[in-house]
Design a protein around this motif. Structure first.
Motif, short mmCIF file in Angstrom:
data_model
loop_
_atom_site.label_atom_id
_atom_site.label_comp_id
_atom_site.label_asym_id
_atom_site.label_seq_id
_atom_site.Cartn_x
_atom_site.Cartn_y
_atom_site.Cartn_z
N SER A 149 1.02 -1.36 -0.11
CA SER A 149 0.26 -0.18 -0.11
C SER A 149 0.74 1.46 -0.16
O SER A 149 1.80 1.21 0.08
CB SER A 149 -1.25 -0.26 1.25
N TYR A 150 0.32 2.31 -0.85
CA TYR A 150 0.68 3.63 -0.58
C TYR A 150 -0.31 4.64 -1.16
O TYR A 150 -1.09 3.72 -1.58
CB TYR A 150 2.44 3.48 -1.63
N PRO A 151 0.49 6.30 -0.62
CA PRO A 151 0.13 7.20 -1.75
C PRO A 151 0.48 7.38 -3.06
O PRO A 151 1.27 7.58 -3.22
CB PRO A 151 -0.45 7.58 -0.26
N THR A 152 -0.98 7.33 -3.90
CA THR A 152 -0.81 7.99 -5.01
C THR A 152 -0.41 9.41 -5.53
O THR A 152 0.62 9.35 -6.11
CB THR A 152 -1.70 7.99 -6.51
N SER A 153 -0.72 10.45 -4.40
CA SER A 153 -0.19 11.56 -4.61
C SER A 153 -0.24 11.89 -3.06
O SER A 153 -1.24 11.48 -1.72
CB SER A 153 -0.91 11.99 -4.97
N LEU A 154 -0.11 13.06 -2.72
CA LEU A 154 0.61 14.48 -2.09
C LEU A 154 0.41 15.28 -1.68
O LEU A 154 0.81 15.71 -2.59
CB LEU A 154 2.14 13.55 -0.63
N ARG A 155 0.01 16.05 -0.25
CA ARG A 155 -0.34 17.42 -0.69
C ARG A 155 1.19 18.02 0.06
O ARG A 155 1.97 16.98 1.26
CB ARG A 155 -0.75 18.31 0.18
N GLU A 156 1.76 19.18 -0.59
CA GLU A 156 3.38 19.12 -0.46
C GLU A 156 3.36 19.53 1.44
O GLU A 156 2.73 20.13 2.28
CB GLU A 156 3.97 20.47 -0.86
#
Length: 437
Positions: A149-156
């Motif tokens: 599992s992992y996030p496909t996007s993140l907020r800086e």
């Protein structure tokens, strides 16, 4: 009886002297041999460190053996298997070397998986040789590696969690030149936090799994970074501020500096130095999750400044410097009690330049909290604290305009946005959920 004269010969006269000489030479030789044997037993023959690495032979790899107390001038390494001998390395070192580096390509040599013997011969000079024979296991199969599992996007400024499955003995995560070991959380499960950088469109992650033999497998991920649109502030510097805060902070370093140079030294040189020091402090972390639930903010406080704010400093109408605020500033009453934001271990207590008097707490897995500008500190390094324990009082030490708390969150040495860790919903849905799977 008639006495018979026998002339005393020169040869007979020499015989006792010759025998004595032989005996002396024999004794001397025995002593020399004893001394040399003792010399060898005390380290005359070369000794190597790291020989345990030879017990496992990978498909491809490198051995680095350190020579203990000396240097070697030549070495040979062979692998014996099923009655055959394969030469892995042979080299001479006229000037001597204290590190023996040897590469192996098992498949190219024709060595198969299974049992083998490693024979290593090293020499440090005349009659200073040593031979090692080691039972080894040839392993040509790389470990498994599955991205779980992992996030496909993140907020800086935020933080992501990566979870993988592997039967390797070591799994590491790398990004932007940073490398951390992922933490085992189950027989084949590994987990790691990683920070989303500022001013970037994406972050590339590289995951590497290694087995006991040194075989490795890699996978890469690209995580998209969403812009946060941080605030910008214009700050007018006054002579009163320079004289009351900057010069006293610099102390002896302020001698001969004009106001602009003095401020730039603190805001740029000191800031860079202190950020690097903070990164050093937060390199080692407990390999377990110590925090529980959302982090606490300073009670009954007002937010003075947030994370990521770009500050532009002007002196007499001219832009002279700039910086970025990498935490939250909370203000309450003067010398307000500061609680530990979560469970953890105090890893730093002391003065840290622009941050003033500081406490840093390790919450495990590379997660740290920072408390700056304190007027009083009531904990010690190595002390375990629980969420809500009072660790000090707010103040105005360091680069501070007034009494307040600078609160920061760091992940593997990088300052991230504390707002997420103060939010129980975000923490549960983005971080804690990964530990429940």
């Amino acid at each position: 009886m008639r006495y018979r004269y026998r002339p005393y010969s020169y040869e007979r006269r020499r015989r006792p002297i010759f025998l004595k000489l032989i005996r002396r030479l024999a004794i001397l030789s025995l002593l020399l041999f004893s001394f040399y044997t003792l010399f060898l037993s005390l380290g005359g023959r070369p000794q190597l460190e790291g020989l345990e690495s030879l017990k496992f032979i990978p498909a491809e790899g490198e051995y680095n053996l350190k020579v203990k107390d000396g240097k070697i001038k030549s070495a040979r390494l062979y692998v014996e298997q099923e009655g055959k001998s394969y030469k892995v390395f042979e080299g001479n070192f006229p000037e001597g070397t204290d590190v023996l580096k040897m590469s192996i390509n098992t498949k190219a040599l024709g060595i198969k998986e299974g049992d083998a013997k490693v024979k290593l011969w090293v020499s440090a000079g005349f009659l200073r040789e040593r031979e090692y024979t080691i039972d080894a296991k040839v392993d040509l199969t790389p470990p498994s590696l599955e991205i779980f599992s992992y996030p496909t996007s993140l907020r800086e400024g935020s933080v992501g969690v990566l979870r993988v499955k592997s039967n390797g003995v070591e799994v590491s995560l790398e990004w932007d030149g940073k490398k951390v070991l992922m933490t085992p959380v189950s027989p084949e499960g590994y987990i790691a936090l990683f920070p989303a950088p500022l001013d970037a469109e994406s972050i590339d992650l590289r995951i590497t799994a290694k087995d006991q033999a040194g075989n490795s497998v890699q996978k890469t991920l690209r995580i998209a970074i969403k812009r946060a649109n941080f605030k910008k502030e214009r700050i007018e510097l006054t002579d009163d501020f320079i004289n009351s805060v900057i010069y006293p902070l610099l102390g002896e370093q302020a001698k001969g500096l004009d106001p602009v140079s003095a401020f730039k030294m603190v805001n740029e040189e000191w800031r860079k130095r202190d950020v690097n020091k903070l990164s050093e402090i937060t390199q080692k972390s407990e390999p377990v999750k110590l925090w529980k639930g959302a982090f606490l903010r300073l009670p009954n406080s007002k937010v003075l400044s947030t994370y990521g704010v770009e500050r532009f400093y002007y002196y007499k109408g001219e832009l002279i410097s700039q910086s970025r605020h990498m935490g939250y500033d909370f203000a309450s009453v003067e010398r307000a009690p500061v609680p530990a934001s979560n469970n953890g271990v105090v890893v730093f207590v002391g003065t840290l330049g622009i941050y003033g008097d500081v406490v840093v707490i390790d919450h495990g897995l590379g997660l740290f909290s920072l408390y700056g500008h304190l007027s009083e500190i009531s904990v010690k390094e190595g002390q375990y604290v629980k969420k809500g324990d009072i660790i000090g009082r707010t103040g105005r030490t360091g680069l501070a305009l007034g009494d307040h708390l600078h609160f920061g969150i760091l992940v593997h040495g990088q300052e991230v946005d504390p707002i997420y860790w103060l939010d129980p919903k975000w923490l549960k849905n983005n971080i804690d959920i990964a530990f429940e799977r």
